[in-house]
Design a protein around this motif. Structure first.
Motif, mmCIF file in Angstrom:
data_model
loop_
_atom_site.group_PDB
_atom_site.id
_atom_site.type_symbol
_atom_site.label_atom_id
_atom_site.label_comp_id
_atom_site.label_asym_id
_atom_site.label_seq_id
_atom_site.Cartn_x
_atom_site.Cartn_y
_atom_site.Cartn_z
ATOM 1 N N SER A 118 24.692 25.933 16.061
ATOM 2 C CA SER A 118 25.173 25.383 17.331
ATOM 3 C C SER A 118 24.646 26.125 18.559
ATOM 4 N N ARG A 119 24.342 27.419 18.430
ATOM 5 C CA ARG A 119 23.999 28.208 19.614
ATOM 6 C C ARG A 119 22.618 28.866 19.579
ATOM 7 N N LEU A 120 22.090 29.100 18.376
ATOM 8 C CA LEU A 120 20.901 29.943 18.291
ATOM 9 C C LEU A 120 19.668 29.261 17.718
ATOM 10 N N ARG A 121 19.844 28.131 17.067
ATOM 11 C CA ARG A 121 18.682 27.513 16.421
ATOM 12 C C ARG A 121 17.577 27.195 17.424
ATOM 13 N N GLU A 122 17.913 26.566 18.538
ATOM 14 C CA GLU A 122 16.872 26.179 19.491
ATOM 15 C C GLU A 122 16.273 27.379 20.222
ATOM 16 N N PRO A 123 17.084 28.341 20.700
ATOM 17 C CA PRO A 123 16.461 29.545 21.280
ATOM 18 C C PRO A 123 15.538 30.266 20.310
ATOM 19 N N LEU A 124 15.916 30.333 19.033
ATOM 20 C CA LEU A 124 15.067 30.996 18.056
ATOM 21 C C LEU A 124 13.846 30.159 17.705
ATOM 22 N N ARG A 125 13.940 28.852 17.863
ATOM 23 C CA ARG A 125 12.744 28.018 17.696
ATOM 24 C C ARG A 125 11.712 28.374 18.778
ATOM 25 N N ALA A 126 12.203 28.613 19.995
ATOM 26 C CA ALA A 126 11.303 29.036 21.073
ATOM 27 C C ALA A 126 10.700 30.407 20.774
ATOM 28 N N VAL A 127 11.510 31.306 20.226
ATOM 29 C CA VAL A 127 11.003 32.621 19.831
ATOM 30 C C VAL A 127 9.925 32.487 18.762
ATOM 31 N N SER A 128 10.097 31.540 17.858
ATOM 32 C CA SER A 128 9.090 31.323 16.818
ATOM 33 C C SER A 128 7.740 30.997 17.433
ATOM 34 N N ARG A 129 7.751 30.180 18.463
ATOM 35 C CA ARG A 129 6.486 29.821 19.111
ATOM 36 C C ARG A 129 5.880 31.022 19.827
ATOM 37 N N GLY B 127 2.436 23.716 9.140
ATOM 38 C CA GLY B 127 2.985 24.052 10.445
ATOM 39 C C GLY B 127 2.535 25.392 10.973
ATOM 40 N N GLY B 128 1.830 26.191 10.150
ATOM 41 C CA GLY B 128 1.256 27.436 10.599
ATOM 42 C C GLY B 128 2.262 28.531 10.885
ATOM 43 N N PRO B 129 1.849 29.580 11.628
ATOM 44 C CA PRO B 129 2.711 30.742 11.857
ATOM 45 C C PRO B 129 4.053 30.406 12.504
ATOM 46 N N ALA B 130 4.058 29.509 13.490
ATOM 47 C CA ALA B 130 5.327 29.192 14.162
ATOM 48 C C ALA B 130 6.326 28.594 13.178
#
Length: 420
Positions: free
Chosen positions: A207-218, A245-248
């Motif tokens: 609910s809170r961290l998946r999308e911010p951590l997706r940005a960190v992955s990039r 999908g490569g490194p990200a």
């Protein structure tokens, strides 16, 4: 590396087209990686989960374990796991210096003092502790390094923990600053670490961290970030070609497993990089108070070398045969850029291996295609290396799913055996 006449490196004629090697990347990224790694401490802690290694190796009193040093944490873990002898080898003298400092601390400090250095990662009296107690126990090269770097433990400056030092620590600190200041999820990270149940942890993550951590992955998949984290151009190409999908995507899938499926309560790897510290209940085994006295007694079983794996193995006496090899992911570094060196290393492994020796290694990719062309001399004959490796893919896959780090694409376990 020096050449070896016993290493046979010519691939079979049909393999050249079937096994195209990943390109090493641009000359610029290669120079950037070398500039970072030739002059710096890279790993402030081992970034491989020793729980997997213990299950795969089951080291006992008759075992001689050879491990690439990295942060030194896992070399100490194998002693606690029961290995009769551990040889830690690394081509980077700064990694040897780190393990030497840990060994000196175990010999000379109380557990509380030792935990302040390597558990809390911040010791205001680090300079005095080093000067008065630890320095005399170090080799001359390690003294020279720590004479100029012991301030990494003082807790000063924006990188206010030892676990934010070294190139990997710089990457961790940068990503944490991004999450806390630009994404505003610092409190959510703390709540995640303190979640009382796996269900609550998963809820916070989704609910809170998946999308911010997706940005960190990039961000973490960019060439500079990967270089700071110890990923050379060859390995980046391996991930890009083998991982969808490569490194990200590899990094994002790791977050999905670490925070969405596995309990984070004992995940000391990510706790250290999120907070800059371990806690007494969430830390590597070598830092636990109950293990400290025993580890001090076991230290004479540890030997440290600064050299290549090949040179180290060539220097062993016949009575020092190795029964367990922990090769981390370094074959990704050399697999496509220096096949001759890879074959020479495997020849040294075969020559130094005791009966029934086991090898474990990791890879950023899903396969290790660069092993297929390797030939070694075994019992008077030239053989394909793959004919001598009895693999255990089911056990490896089961353990890999439990990995608390999840920065690798695959985990491999193989016994060295005569061709069947």
């Amino acid at each position: 590396m020096a050449s070896s006449s016993s290493a046979v490196v010519t691939p079979a004629p049909g393999n050249r087209r079937a096994l195209p090697g990943p390109r090493a990347g641009t000359a610029l990224t290669g120079r950037m990686f070398s500039a970072l790694h030739d002059r710096n401490l890279v790993y402030n802690a081992s970034w491989e989960d020793p729980a997997l290694d213990r299950a795969a190796l089951r080291p006992g009193p008759d075992d001689h374990v050879l491990v690439i040093t990295s942060g030194g944490c896992n070399a100490l873990d194998y002693l606690l796991a029961g290995a009769g002898r551990v040889t830690a080898v690394d081509v980077n003298p700064r990694q040897t210096a780190l393990l030497e400092l840990k060994a000196a601390g175990i010999r000379r400090l109380s557990h509380g003092e030792f935990f302040t250095l390597f558990g809390t990662g911040r010791a205001p009296g680090a300079r005095e502790m080093y000067r008065d107690v630890l320095r005399a126990d170090l080799s001359p090269p390690s003294r020279r390094f720590w004479d100029g770097y012991i301030e990494a433990f003082t807790g000063r400056g924006w990188r206010n923990s030892f676990y934010y030092r070294g190139t990997s620590g710089l990457l961790a600190k940068g990503l944490m600053l991004y999450l806390r200041r630009f994404q505003g999820v610092g409190p959510d990270l703390e709540a995640l670490l303190d979640a009382p149940t796996l269900d609550r942890q998963r809820e916070i993550y989704e609910s809170r961290l998946r999308e911010p951590l997706r940005a960190v992955s990039r961000l973490a998949a960019q060439p500079l970030a990967l270089s700071l984290g110890g990923v050379p151009p060859q390995q980046r190409r391996e991930i890009a070609e083998e991982y969808p999908g490569g490194p990200a995507r590899l990094i994002h899938d790791g977050f999905e497993a670490i925070f969405g499926r596995l309990p984070v309560a004992d995940n000391y790897f990510w706790r250290a990089y999120i907070t800059g510290s371990y806690t007494p209940s969430c830390c590597p085994e070598y830092l636990r108070a109950g293990n400290f006295g025993r580890l001090r007694e076991l230290l004479p079983r540890l030997r440290m070398r600064t050299s290549t794996v090949t040179s180290c193995l060539r220097s062993l006496e016949p009575v020092e045969r190795v029964s367990k090899f922990v090769l981390l992911d370094h074959m990704d570094w050399m697999g496509w850029s220096d096949q001759a060196a890879l074959a020479e290393e495997w020849q040294a492994i075969v020559d130094a291996a005791g009966p029934g020796a086991r090898v474990i290694y990791r890879s950023a990719g899903l396969r290790t295609r660069y092993l297929e062309p390797v030939r070694v001399r075994h019992e008077g004959r030239v053989r394909r290396l793959t004919e001598l490796l009895e693999r255990h893919p089911r056990l490896a896959a089961r353990l890999h799913a439990q990995d608390r780090v999840h920065t690798y694409g695959s985990f491999h376990i193989a016994d060295l055996a005569a061709a069947r």
